[in-house]
Design a protein around this motif. Sequence first.
Motif, PDB file in Angstrom:
ATOM      1  N   HIS A   1       8.728  10.334  -3.862  1.00  0.00           N
ATOM      2  CA  HIS A   1       9.735   9.765  -2.332  1.00  0.00           C
ATOM      3  C   HIS A   1       8.131   8.665  -2.185  1.00  0.00           C
ATOM      4  CE1 HIS A   1      13.768  11.853  -1.510  1.00  0.00           C
ATOM      5  NE2 HIS A   1      13.181  11.540  -1.939  1.00  0.00           N
ATOM      6  N   ALA A   2       8.425   7.725  -1.335  1.00  0.00           N
ATOM      7  CA  ALA A   2       7.084   6.999  -1.007  1.00  0.00           C
ATOM      8  C   ALA A   2       7.331   6.181   0.111  1.00  0.00           C
ATOM      9  CB  ALA A   2       6.597   6.710  -2.323  1.00  0.00           C
TER      10      ALA A   2
ATOM     11  N   GLU B   1       1.138  -1.298   0.252  1.00  0.00           N
ATOM     12  CA  GLU B   1       0.107   0.251  -0.315  1.00  0.00           C
ATOM     13  C   GLU B   1       0.648   1.190  -0.344  1.00  0.00           C
ATOM     14  OE1 GLU B   1      -3.314  -0.060   0.840  1.00  0.00           O
ATOM     15  OE2 GLU B   1      -3.967  -2.243   0.831  1.00  0.00           O
ATOM     16  N   MET B   2       0.456   2.173  -1.003  1.00  0.00           N
ATOM     17  CA  MET B   2       1.557   3.314  -1.080  1.00  0.00           C
ATOM     18  C   MET B   2       1.178   4.793  -0.689  1.00  0.00           C
ATOM     19  SD  MET B   2       3.274   4.170  -4.792  1.00  0.00           S
ATOM     20  CE  MET B   2       1.418   4.349  -5.630  1.00  0.00           C
ATOM     21  N   HIS B   3       1.941   5.219  -0.421  1.00  0.00           N
ATOM     22  CA  HIS B   3       1.328   6.984  -0.435  1.00  0.00           C
ATOM     23  C   HIS B   3       3.144   7.530   0.110  1.00  0.00           C
ATOM     24  CE1 HIS B   3       2.335   8.318   3.971  1.00  0.00           C
ATOM     25  NE2 HIS B   3       2.353   6.770   4.315  1.00  0.00           N
ATOM     26  N   GLY B   4       2.350   8.615  -1.202  1.00  0.00           N
ATOM     27  CA  GLY B   4       4.176   9.859  -0.492  1.00  0.00           C
ATOM     28  C   GLY B   4       3.905  10.792  -1.841  1.00  0.00           C
ATOM     29  N   ALA B   5       4.827  11.472  -1.758  1.00  0.00           N
ATOM     30  CA  ALA B   5       5.214  12.930  -2.661  1.00  0.00           C
ATOM     31  C   ALA B   5       5.904  13.180  -3.532  1.00  0.00           C
ATOM     32  CB  ALA B   5       4.119  14.315  -1.609  1.00  0.00           C
ATOM     33  N   GLY B   6       5.898  14.219  -4.467  1.00  0.00           N
ATOM     34  CA  GLY B   6       7.373  14.742  -4.902  1.00  0.00           C
ATOM     35  C   GLY B   6       7.523  15.502  -6.012  1.00  0.00           C
ATOM     36  N   GLU B   7       7.746  15.793  -7.044  1.00  0.00           N
ATOM     37  CA  GLU B   7       7.867  16.587  -8.174  1.00  0.00           C
ATOM     38  C   GLU B   7       8.181  16.740  -9.265  1.00  0.00           C
ATOM     39  OE1 GLU B   7      11.149  19.655  -6.895  1.00  0.00           O
ATOM     40  OE2 GLU B   7      12.989  17.824  -7.281  1.00  0.00           O
ATOM     41  N   ILE B   8       7.306  17.370 -10.149  1.00  0.00           N
ATOM     42  CA  ILE B   8       8.418  17.130 -11.590  1.00  0.00           C
ATOM     43  C   ILE B   8       9.175  18.337 -11.607  1.00  0.00           C
ATOM     44  CG2 ILE B   8       7.255  16.916 -13.873  1.00  0.00           C
ATOM     45  CD1 ILE B   8       4.746  15.996 -12.788  1.00  0.00           C
TER      46      ILE B   8
END
Length: 112
Positions: free
Chosen positions: A77-78, A62-69
Amino acid sequence: MLMFAIESGEMVESIERQANSAGVRHGAIVSLIGGVDEFTVSTMPAHDATEDQVSTYRIPGEMHGAGEIRDGKVHIHAMFAIQGDRAVAGHVHSAIIGTWFARAYVIPLAQT
């Protein structure tokens, strides 16, 4: 805000492809959620923050995360919750979606 949905396939490539199609070269991935069938992440060893220790997990999570383009490239990063009430976290190199889905919620940004 845009939502990029991944129903199957490799998640990072899919987000990059969808962002490119939407004209998003720079953006904040403010939320990432879903379930993966396998994933590859890296972390830094304690003795050298310039190195990557890459690990592949061929188990669902099960995944949750954030990041950028930035410049059309996705950086995420998750954290992945896996069997045994454990978690694995790090920089995501790859995540395979098949059984469930993933959704990335993205706010496009002007060039930074």
